[in-house]
Scaffold this motif. Structure first.
Motif, PDB file in Angstrom:
ATOM      1  N   TYR A   1     -26.644 -10.303  10.877  1.00 14.59           N
ATOM      2  CA  TYR A   1     -25.894 -11.557  10.790  1.00 14.59           C
ATOM      3  C   TYR A   1     -26.099 -12.399  12.044  1.00 14.59           C
ATOM      4  CZ  TYR A   1     -21.870 -14.569   9.626  1.00 14.59           C
ATOM      5  OH  TYR A   1     -21.049 -15.634   9.320  1.00 14.59           O
ATOM      6  N   LYS A   2     -25.900 -11.763  13.202  1.00 15.13           N
ATOM      7  CA  LYS A   2     -26.063 -12.484  14.464  1.00 15.13           C
ATOM      8  C   LYS A   2     -27.525 -12.897  14.676  1.00 15.13           C
ATOM      9  CE  LYS A   2     -23.897 -11.352  18.237  1.00 15.13           C
ATOM     10  NZ  LYS A   2     -22.960 -12.458  18.414  1.00 15.13           N
ATOM     11  N   GLY A   3     -28.450 -12.024  14.326  1.00 13.68           N
ATOM     12  CA  GLY A   3     -29.857 -12.337  14.517  1.00 13.68           C
ATOM     13  C   GLY A   3     -30.300 -13.548  13.723  1.00 13.68           C
ATOM     14  N   ILE A   4     -29.849 -13.640  12.494  1.00 14.69           N
ATOM     15  CA  ILE A   4     -30.213 -14.785  11.654  1.00 14.69           C
ATOM     16  C   ILE A   4     -29.611 -16.074  12.199  1.00 14.69           C
ATOM     17  CG2 ILE A   4     -29.902 -15.813   9.364  1.00 14.69           C
ATOM     18  CD1 ILE A   4     -30.089 -12.919   8.260  1.00 14.69           C
ATOM     19  N   LEU A   5     -28.345 -16.024  12.592  1.00 11.39           N
ATOM     20  CA  LEU A   5     -27.701 -17.224  13.138  1.00 11.39           C
ATOM     21  C   LEU A   5     -28.358 -17.677  14.435  1.00 11.39           C
ATOM     22  CD1 LEU A   5     -23.875 -16.591  12.552  1.00 11.39           C
ATOM     23  CD2 LEU A   5     -25.432 -18.005  11.207  1.00 11.39           C
ATOM     24  N   GLU A   6     -28.664 -16.733  15.313  1.00 12.91           N
ATOM     25  CA  GLU A   6     -29.250 -17.094  16.607  1.00 12.91           C
ATOM     26  C   GLU A   6     -30.724 -17.477  16.486  1.00 12.91           C
ATOM     27  OE1 GLU A   6     -28.372 -14.194  19.594  1.00 12.91           O
ATOM     28  OE2 GLU A   6     -26.205 -14.254  19.202  1.00 12.91           O
TER      29      GLU A   6
ATOM     30  N   SER B   1     -28.737 -20.513   8.703  1.00 15.15           N
ATOM     31  CA  SER B   1     -27.389 -20.964   8.358  1.00 15.15           C
ATOM     32  C   SER B   1     -26.473 -19.778   8.087  1.00 15.15           C
ATOM     33  CB  SER B   1     -27.435 -21.854   7.114  1.00 15.15           C
ATOM     34  OG  SER B   1     -27.849 -21.096   5.979  1.00 15.15           O
ATOM     35  N   ILE B   2     -25.179 -20.058   8.054  1.00 12.59           N
ATOM     36  CA  ILE B   2     -24.203 -19.024   7.720  1.00 12.59           C
ATOM     37  C   ILE B   2     -24.459 -18.502   6.314  1.00 12.59           C
ATOM     38  CG2 ILE B   2     -21.759 -18.591   7.268  1.00 12.59           C
ATOM     39  CD1 ILE B   2     -21.082 -20.496   9.526  1.00 12.59           C
ATOM     40  N   GLN B   3     -24.791 -19.415   5.407  1.00 13.25           N
ATOM     41  CA  GLN B   3     -25.049 -19.017   4.021  1.00 13.25           C
ATOM     42  C   GLN B   3     -26.244 -18.070   3.941  1.00 13.25           C
ATOM     43  OE1 GLN B   3     -24.570 -22.182   5.038  1.00 13.25           O
ATOM     44  NE2 GLN B   3     -22.529 -22.518   4.138  1.00 13.25           N
ATOM     45  N   LEU B   4     -27.302 -18.374   4.717  1.00 14.46           N
ATOM     46  CA  LEU B   4     -28.479 -17.500   4.736  1.00 14.46           C
ATOM     47  C   LEU B   4     -28.128 -16.139   5.317  1.00 14.46           C
ATOM     48  CD1 LEU B   4     -31.500 -17.001   4.393  1.00 14.46           C
ATOM     49  CD2 LEU B   4     -31.860 -18.024   6.660  1.00 14.46           C
ATOM     50  N   ALA B   5     -27.354 -16.140   6.388  1.00 15.70           N
ATOM     51  CA  ALA B   5     -26.961 -14.882   7.028  1.00 15.70           C
ATOM     52  C   ALA B   5     -26.151 -14.020   6.067  1.00 15.70           C
ATOM     53  CB  ALA B   5     -26.163 -15.165   8.296  1.00 15.70           C
ATOM     54  N   GLU B   6     -25.206 -14.636   5.367  1.00 19.36           N
ATOM     55  CA  GLU B   6     -24.377 -13.888   4.424  1.00 19.36           C
ATOM     56  C   GLU B   6     -25.201 -13.363   3.257  1.00 19.36           C
ATOM     57  OE1 GLU B   6     -21.291 -16.603   3.370  1.00 19.36           O
ATOM     58  OE2 GLU B   6     -20.062 -16.120   5.135  1.00 19.36           O
TER      59      GLU B   6
ATOM     60  N   ALA C   1     -28.507 -12.728   3.240  1.00 20.70           N
ATOM     61  CA  ALA C   1     -29.401 -11.672   3.701  1.00 20.70           C
ATOM     62  C   ALA C   1     -28.647 -10.366   3.909  1.00 20.70           C
ATOM     63  CB  ALA C   1     -30.085 -12.105   4.996  1.00 20.70           C
ATOM     64  N   CYS C   2     -27.455 -10.452   4.503  1.00 19.47           N
ATOM     65  CA  CYS C   2     -26.658  -9.247   4.734  1.00 19.47           C
ATOM     66  C   CYS C   2     -26.228  -8.612   3.413  1.00 19.47           C
ATOM     67  CB  CYS C   2     -25.437  -9.577   5.586  1.00 19.47           C
ATOM     68  SG  CYS C   2     -25.824  -9.911   7.318  1.00 19.47           S
ATOM     69  N   GLY C   3     -25.937  -9.470   2.436  1.00 23.72           N
ATOM     70  CA  GLY C   3     -25.579  -8.955   1.123  1.00 23.72           C
ATOM     71  C   GLY C   3     -26.721  -8.174   0.492  1.00 23.72           C
ATOM     72  N   MET C   4     -27.952  -8.683   0.654  1.00 22.66           N
ATOM     73  CA  MET C   4     -29.116  -7.990   0.118  1.00 22.66           C
ATOM     74  C   MET C   4     -29.367  -6.677   0.863  1.00 22.66           C
ATOM     75  SD  MET C   4     -30.241  -9.588  -2.465  1.00 22.66           S
ATOM     76  CE  MET C   4     -31.765  -8.680  -2.651  1.00 22.66           C
ATOM     77  N   ILE C   5     -29.245  -6.709   2.199  1.00 20.86           N
ATOM     78  CA  ILE C   5     -29.441  -5.488   2.980  1.00 20.86           C
ATOM     79  C   ILE C   5     -28.432  -4.421   2.559  1.00 20.86           C
ATOM     80  CG2 ILE C   5     -29.270  -4.485   5.294  1.00 20.86           C
ATOM     81  CD1 ILE C   5     -30.331  -7.177   6.374  1.00 20.86           C
ATOM     82  N   SER C   6     -27.184  -4.849   2.406  1.00 25.88           N
ATOM     83  CA  SER C   6     -26.133  -3.929   1.995  1.00 25.88           C
ATOM     84  C   SER C   6     -26.455  -3.300   0.642  1.00 25.88           C
ATOM     85  CB  SER C   6     -24.793  -4.662   1.932  1.00 25.88           C
ATOM     86  OG  SER C   6     -23.758  -3.799   1.511  1.00 25.88           O
ATOM     87  N   LYS C   7     -26.949  -4.110  -0.266  1.00 26.81           N
ATOM     88  CA  LYS C   7     -27.308  -3.620  -1.604  1.00 26.81           C
ATOM     89  C   LYS C   7     -28.425  -2.593  -1.527  1.00 26.81           C
ATOM     90  CE  LYS C   7     -28.911  -5.294  -6.128  1.00 26.81           C
ATOM     91  NZ  LYS C   7     -29.300  -6.510  -6.901  1.00 26.81           N
ATOM     92  N   TRP C   8     -29.389  -2.807  -0.640  1.00 18.21           N
ATOM     93  CA  TRP C   8     -30.536  -1.911  -0.516  1.00 18.21           C
ATOM     94  C   TRP C   8     -30.173  -0.569   0.101  1.00 18.21           C
ATOM     95  CZ3 TRP C   8     -33.813  -6.395   1.887  1.00 18.21           C
ATOM     96  CH2 TRP C   8     -34.247  -7.250   0.869  1.00 18.21           C
ATOM     97  N   VAL C   9     -29.315  -0.594   1.129  1.00 18.45           N
ATOM     98  CA  VAL C   9     -29.031   0.653   1.861  1.00 18.45           C
ATOM     99  C   VAL C   9     -27.864   1.448   1.273  1.00 18.45           C
ATOM    100  CG1 VAL C   9     -29.939  -0.321   4.007  1.00 18.45           C
ATOM    101  CG2 VAL C   9     -27.481  -0.443   3.550  1.00 18.45           C
ATOM    102  N   THR C  10     -27.065   0.826   0.419  1.00 19.89           N
ATOM    103  CA  THR C  10     -25.876   1.493  -0.123  1.00 19.89           C
ATOM    104  C   THR C  10     -26.192   2.797  -0.851  1.00 19.89           C
ATOM    105  OG1 THR C  10     -24.525  -0.504  -0.239  1.00 19.89           O
ATOM    106  CG2 THR C  10     -23.957   1.277  -1.755  1.00 19.89           C
ATOM    107  N   PRO C  11     -27.225   2.859  -1.714  1.00 19.89           N
ATOM    108  CA  PRO C  11     -27.500   4.142  -2.402  1.00 19.89           C
ATOM    109  C   PRO C  11     -27.770   5.290  -1.434  1.00 19.89           C
ATOM    110  CG  PRO C  11     -28.656   2.345  -3.493  1.00 19.89           C
ATOM    111  CD  PRO C  11     -28.095   1.782  -2.219  1.00 19.89           C
ATOM    112  N   LEU C  12     -28.538   5.026  -0.376  1.00 21.24           N
ATOM    113  CA  LEU C  12     -28.815   6.067   0.612  1.00 21.24           C
ATOM    114  C   LEU C  12     -27.545   6.480   1.336  1.00 21.24           C
ATOM    115  CD1 LEU C  12     -30.685   7.863   2.283  1.00 21.24           C
ATOM    116  CD2 LEU C  12     -31.150   5.884   3.755  1.00 21.24           C
TER     117      LEU C  12
END
Length: 223
Positions: free
Chosen positions: A114-119, A123-128, A130-141
């Motif tokens: 989140y911080k990396g994308i903003l810095e 945008s906030i929308q992009l950060a949110e 991207a984080c949503g997609m990352i969360s979806k990918w790592v959740t099964p593991l």
């Protein structure tokens, strides 16, 4: 050092590992205006990176200690259970070895992204998003690693409630169930305060308490 004394010590080290994880959780959740119920919290933009990297470090250290705790609990399993339960308990070792990764995925990864994308000018929308997609990918593991970790609690519960461990059945509460109940009470008691977010660390406390139970078992074997 006798075997009983060694595994008693290993149980204590496992408990210490759970405490390191608690500290790591508090670094993520105890912060002004932090909403511990949000996986992607806008306050991440204001929190220092050192909190997230420090929390990840606590997870690595905690994992090292918890591997000792697993050895104590597995030795207890070998002492009182049959071969099938011993084999099942080995999956708990996979979970203990994966705690640092799960802790990083569930705590530090999303804030850092989140911080990396903003810095980087995003945008906030992009950060949110991207984080949503990352969360979806790592959740099964993460779910798999947590399931393996909690194999230890299933085995410990069996040993306690079946009477095989020959310790009070009340020790069943000295683990995740009792710790989560404490967390819910903590959240209610300190609602609206900065430290309310610490309730999320009680799950880590519960993991450490499993090894405290093993430590108590081995301590009793000396008498």
């Amino acid at each position: 050092m006798t075997e009983n004394k060694k595994f008693e010590l290993f149980g204590l080290l496992g408990l210490i590992g759970g405490i390191f994880f608690m500290i790591g959780d508090c670094m993520l959740y105890v912060y002004p205006e932090r909403d511990a119920d949000l996986n992607i919290d806008p306050i991440f933009a204001e929190m220092p990176v050192s909190r997230f990297t420090g929390s990840a470090l606590m997870g690595v250290i905690g994992m090292g200690f918890m591997l000792f705790g697993f050895q104590s609990l597995y030795a207890m399993t070998k002492a009182v259970c049959d071969k099938k339960m011993q084999l099942f308990a080995l999956f708990g070792g996979v979970g203990a070895a994966g705690t640092a990764l799960a802790h990083f995925d569930l705590g530090s990864l999303l804030p850092l992204a989140y911080k990396g994308i903003l810095e980087s000018g995003g945008s906030i929308q992009l950060a949110e998003s991207a984080c949503g997609m990352i969360s979806k990918w790592v959740t099964p593991l993460d779910i798999l690693l947590i399931a393996f970790l909690y194999v230890q609690f299933i085995v410990l519960t069996y040993m306690i409630l079946s009477g095989r461990a020959k310790i009070s059945r009340w020790y069943f509460l000295l683990g995740p169930i009792g710790a989560v109940a404490l967390g819910v009470f903590w959240k209610f008691l300190f609602s609206g305060t900065v430290i309310a977010g610490a309730w999320g660390s009680c799950e880590s406390l519960g993991e450490g308490l499993m090894y405290l139970t093993a430590m108590i078992y081995w301590k009793k074997q000396k008498s």
